[in-house]
Design an enzyme around this catalytic site. Structure first.
Site, short mmCIF file in Angstrom:
data_model
loop_
_atom_site.label_atom_id
_atom_site.label_comp_id
_atom_site.label_asym_id
_atom_site.label_seq_id
_atom_site.Cartn_x
_atom_site.Cartn_y
_atom_site.Cartn_z
NE ARG A 195 -2.40 0.41 3.65
CZ ARG A 195 -1.86 0.29 4.52
NH1 ARG A 195 -1.22 1.98 4.78
NH2 ARG A 195 -2.03 -0.11 5.95
CG ASP A 222 -11.11 16.54 -14.25
OD1 ASP A 222 -10.35 16.06 -15.17
OD2 ASP A 222 -11.19 15.78 -13.12
CE LYS A 236 -13.36 8.86 -17.75
NZ LYS A 236 -14.00 9.84 -17.43
CE1 TYR A 238 -17.26 11.61 -14.97
CE2 TYR A 238 -16.84 11.77 -12.15
CZ TYR A 238 -17.12 11.10 -13.72
OH TYR A 238 -17.00 9.71 -13.76
C1 LIG Z 1 -14.17 9.77 -15.77
C2 LIG Z 1 -13.68 11.07 -15.63
C3 LIG Z 1 -13.57 11.15 -13.69
C4 LIG Z 1 -13.48 9.92 -12.45
O1 LIG Z 1 -12.83 9.19 -13.39
P1 LIG Z 1 -13.06 7.37 -12.45
O2 LIG Z 1 -11.38 6.76 -13.49
O3 LIG Z 1 -14.14 6.95 -13.53
O4 LIG Z 1 -13.00 7.55 -11.30
C5 LIG Z 1 -13.53 12.73 -13.62
N1 LIG Z 1 -13.32 13.83 -14.00
C6 LIG Z 1 -13.24 13.40 -15.61
C7 LIG Z 1 -13.08 15.09 -16.77
C8 LIG Z 1 -13.62 12.21 -15.82
O5 LIG Z 1 -14.35 11.87 -17.43
#
Ligand SMILES: *Cc1c(COP(=O)(O)O)cnc(C)c1O
Length: 379
Positions: free
Chosen positions: A46, A170, A195, A98
């Site tokens: 961890r 983000d 993504k 998001y």
């Molecule tokens: C998908 C997404 C998230 C969340 O990420 P996960 O991997 O699904 O937990 C956060 N911010 C944006 C802009 C996203 O597209």
């Protein structure tokens, strides 16, 4: 070193033990120690695992940070990082943040005494007006989801710094290939690595990256203490996906530009939201802070019937949530990512019932256009 080379040779590229071109999956929870006096670099997985460390080094390097942290999901990265704040602290957050982040802020952090005010961050005066004496963070996404609204990062960084406030961005839609918020003065970059960074729709992961060492130590403490770490198998997949980020992004972005211009000519399409278009209100700001418009866009259709025909009719582009994979994905914000937002609030924000979001994969642009065209023309 150029970005393309950094992707391949930037982090740990060769296994020191065997010379393997690729960091092995260290599927272990613990590490044997030499003696009572001499503990090795790793003790419990961890706290640290070589597979995770490799991808953490890579993301830190690509974003221009000093420390990178890998988490079990984008939401794990975001929520773990938000734990740097304490009860009584206040955040100013972009209003089209998001959906999962909105849920965490309003449903969890709010209850713990960390409150948020949601504002249109494309308007710096609105952000400034929302700042209170107890504001500790400004949380941003640019371009935003699903309307690809652009926020002026340099301007908000200047505002935040003058008040001693931390800026969090983000950067999921852009990736460090196209936008590096730390270079613009932001303090923390967050990612859903699920993504474009991983890119193959086969792993859920997330990252936090910082430049400041002290901030890095605080997030490191939370990562270990809260424990929402990325496992070794997923670290391997994430690192493998990352290596092709540039070629995937280049291809998907080039196809996106072609598809967007073709869509603009289609009678069923009434409006397109893409920062690469000159008539996009944030076009120039985006150009000044990013190296390309990316591979996600949204568009509005002439009727709900056309919208349904398109969403249900495409064969190559999958009707699904998520984005940034090798496969094109078409999604419907009103009933997917923004379903939790009340209908009148959605309408006010411009997320219409005829709005569709598209994430361009690696298929040939001609085939994707033919796919959309065929869906438009189904009876
Ligand atoms: C998908 C997404 C998230 C969340 O990420 P996960 O991997 O699904 O937990 C956060 N911010 C944006 C802009 C996203 O597209």
């Amino acid at each position: 070193m150029k970005f393309a080379t950094k992707l391949i040779h930037g982090g740990q590229t060769v296994d020191p033990l065997t010379g393997a071109l690729g960091v092995p999956i260290y599927q272990t929870s613990t590490f044997r120690q030499k003696s009572l006096d001499e503990f090795g670099k790793y003790d419990y997985a961890r706290s640290g695992n070589p597979s995770r460390e490799a991808v953490e080094e890579a993301i830190a390097l690509l974003e221009g940070g000093s420390r990178g942290f890998a988490f079990a999901s984008g939401m794990a990265a975001i929520t773990s990082t938000l734990l740097i704040f304490s009860a009584g602290d206040h955040l100013v957050v972009c209003d089209d943040v998001y959906g999962g982040t909105y849920r965490a802020l309003t449903g969890i952090f709010n209850r713990l005494g960390i409150s948020s005010t949601f504002v249109d961050a494309t308007d710096p005066t609105a952000v400034e007006a929302a700042i209170r004496p107890e504001t500790r963070g400004i949380y941003l996404e640019t371009p935003s989801n699903p309307l690809l609204k652009v926020t002026d990062l340099r301007r908000l960084v200047a505002l935040a710094r003058s008040r001693g406030i931390i800026t969090l961005v983000d950067n999921t839609f852009m990736t460090p290939y196209l936008q590096r918020p730390l270079e613009l003065g932001c303090d923390i970059v967050l990612h859903s690595g699920t993504k474009f960074l991983s890119g193959h729709s086969d792993v859920i992961c997330g990252y936090a990256v910082v430049r400041d060492e002290e901030l890095g130590e605080r997030i490191r403490y939370i990562q270990n203490g809260f424990g929402a770490i990325l496992g070794p198998q997923d670290s391997f997949l994430a690192l493998r996906g990352l290596k092709t980020l540039k070629v995937r992004m280049d291809q998907s972005q080039a196809s996106t530009v072609r598809i967007v211009h073709w869509l603009a000519e289609q009678k069923q399409v009434t409006r397109i939201h893409y920062p690469g278009l000159e008539d996009h209100p944030g076009h120039l700001i985006h150009q000044g802070q990013a190296d390309g418009p990316g591979a996600v866009f949204s568009f509005e259709l002439d009727s709900f019937e056309t919208t349904r025909r398109l969403l249900e009719g495409t064969r190559l582009a999958s009707f699904a949530v998520s984005l940034g994979g090798v496969e094109s994905i078409i999604s419907y914000p009103a009933r997917m990512s923004h379903a939790a937002v009340p209908a009148d609030e959605r309408e006010r924000k411009g997320i219409k019932d005829t709005l569709v979001r598209f994430s361009t994969g690696l298929e040939a642009a001609e085939d994707l256009m033919a796919d959309i065209s065929a869906a438009f023309n189904t009876k």
